[in-house]
Write an enzyme that holds these catalytic residues in place. Structure first.
Site, PDB file in Angstrom:
ATOM      1  N   ASP A  36     -10.377 -11.141   9.315  1.00  0.00           N
ATOM      2  CA  ASP A  36      -8.672 -10.143   9.703  1.00  0.00           C
ATOM      3  C   ASP A  36      -9.246  -9.213  10.190  1.00  0.00           C
ATOM      4  O   ASP A  36      -8.526  -8.230  10.287  1.00  0.00           O
ATOM      5  CB  ASP A  36      -8.143 -10.466   8.551  1.00  0.00           C
ATOM      6  CG  ASP A  36      -6.741 -10.498   9.009  1.00  0.00           C
ATOM      7  OD1 ASP A  36      -6.743 -10.581  10.217  1.00  0.00           O
ATOM      8  OD2 ASP A  36      -5.475  -9.637   7.995  1.00  0.00           O
ATOM      9  N   VAL A  68       1.191  -0.877   0.334  1.00  0.00           N
ATOM     10  CA  VAL A  68      -0.198   0.078  -0.047  1.00  0.00           C
ATOM     11  C   VAL A  68       0.965   1.609   0.220  1.00  0.00           C
ATOM     12  O   VAL A  68       1.914   1.802   1.053  1.00  0.00           O
ATOM     13  CB  VAL A  68      -0.222   0.526   1.629  1.00  0.00           C
ATOM     14  CG1 VAL A  68      -1.822   0.919   1.126  1.00  0.00           C
ATOM     15  CG2 VAL A  68      -1.724  -1.345   1.707  1.00  0.00           C
TER      16      VAL A  68
END
Length: 410
Positions: A199, A88
């Protein structure tokens, strides 16, 4: 085909004089891009060495329903996250000055990307928003999907670490705010959309350090769970894994996210993980040390294949003894309702939101420690509240916030 390309930073100097160029470089493997047009998405993108720090990525988006296509330019700035999924990086839109996060993941050409499909379903104040997306390829003909997301500068993980390093407890108002917004995001994705995140952990909870608004991110493991269809059990980061996952269950439900949320709440109260296991088995030992040995009935609820397995008999540790004596009893009660062995006995996300632990957030006089107003907490959409009883709605939305939900006849 949409026009795409990259420009050296110098040629865009007039547009980006205020843009900060960080010294950190992005991985070289993603600096050799070719054009890739995705007909279905009507958003193309990147050509050339576009993701090196300071370089400009030029892409064309839009063009649907007779609207003109729009060119958008991004300057790559720095990596903000890295993992097995890809990277990212932070980038700046040169047309608007807006900072975005671009998540770049390797894409198997045989399949549609589940994360992209999930992100397109989501629209909620406590879920990170997808602005648009594009594909790119390397010289090795590897296909990458690039998700352009809103940028939120902090994570609950880093905020929590800040307090623990300073040997301080996180102010309880922040614990309430963060947990409430996590539960609200879960109520939306579970009830409104039918998605399980799989998650939930402090690293995947973004937080604006000024407003303290929380946004759930990273839907790379998320899935619409279908009753009767098996799912992989090796999912979710270890400290936050529900016991049924450790037992290898494949027909689990969205309640695995509820367990994870309970672990996050406990961690914010303690300043450290509640169940810090070194392995799958060790994780189960850590859980048993707190909750005690699961009963045969509880094991059956988690995974019927383990009902004959002999576990060491350990008594449950009283919840109030696990936390500091000044921890509000309502906080301890909520943890105990989220961390139940039996998945069907865990509170739902919506039940958690109306728990008395969050009553302070419903008080119109409550402010942040700096005197500012709380972030938006009651701007519910019809999709979030479908099926909610009148009794639940009356607890959920305080009188002073009723105008925000004008679609309700309360």
């Amino acid at each position: 085909m949409a026009s795409v390309g990259t420009l050296p930073a110098s040629s865009m100097a007039t547009k980006q004089s205020n843009a900060s160029i960080c010294a950190e470089k992005l991985p070289e493997g993603i600096n050799e891009m070719k054009i890739k047009d995705d007909k279905e998405m009507e958003a193309a993108v990147v050509d050339g060495n576009g993701t090196e720090t300071g370089h400009i990525i030029v892409t064309t988006i839009g063009g649907k329903n007779g609207q003109p296509k729009q060119t958008i330019s991004y300057m790559a700035e720095r990596i903000v996250g890295q993992g097995s999924f890809g990277i990212v990086f932070q980038a700046k839109c040169l047309e608007t000055g807006e900072t975005v996060a671009i998540k770049k993941v390797l894409q198997d050409k045989r399949y549609k990307n589940r994360e992209l499909q999930t992100m397109r379903l989501l629209d909620h104040p406590n879920v990170v928003s997808l602005k648009h997306c594009f594909f790119s390829t390397t010289e090795k003909d590897e296909l990458y999907l690039n998700l352009v997301l809103e940028y939120v500068p902090e994570t609950v993980y880093r905020v929590s670490k800040h307090y623990s390093r300073a040997n301080q407890r996180m102010p309880i108002i922040y614990v309430k705010l963060y947990t409430y917004q996590i539960c609200r995001a879960l109520a939306y994705i579970h009830g409104g959309v039918g998605v399980c995140h799989r998650d939930i952990k402090p690293q995947n909870l973004l937080v604006n350090p000024h407003t303290h608004q929380v946004k759930l991110c990273d839907f790379g493991s998320a899935k619409v769970l279908v009753k009767g269809e098996p799912n992989i059990s090796y999912i979710c980061s270890r400290y936050y894994r529900a016991p049924e996952l450790i037992f290898g269950a494949t027909e689990y439900t969205t309640t695995i996210d509820i367990w994870s949320a309970g672990c996050v709440l406990a961690e914010l109260l303690l300043g450290q993980p509640l169940f810090p296991g070194e392995s799958g088995v060790d994780q189960l030992v850590e859980i048993i040390k707190v909750l005690g040995t699961p009963t045969r009935e509880e094991i059956k609820c988690m995974n019927p294949n383990y009902t004959e397995f002999k576990f060491p008999q350990i008594k449950a540790h009283p919840w109030h003894k696990i936390f500091h004596k000044r921890t509000p009893p309502e906080a301890v009660d909520l943890v105990s309702r989220l961390l139940q062995y039996s998945p069907n006995l865990r509170s739902t996300a919506m039940e958690a939101i109306v728990h008395p632990f969050f009553d302070e957030l419903r008080d119109p006089n409550t402010r942040l420690p700096n005197g500012r107003a709380l972030p938006p907490l009651f701007n519910f959409k019809p999709q979030e509240l479908k099926g909610a009883s009148l009794e639940l709605l009356s607890k959920l939305i305080p009188d002073h916030a009723r105008k925000q939900c004008s679609f309700l006849a309360l």
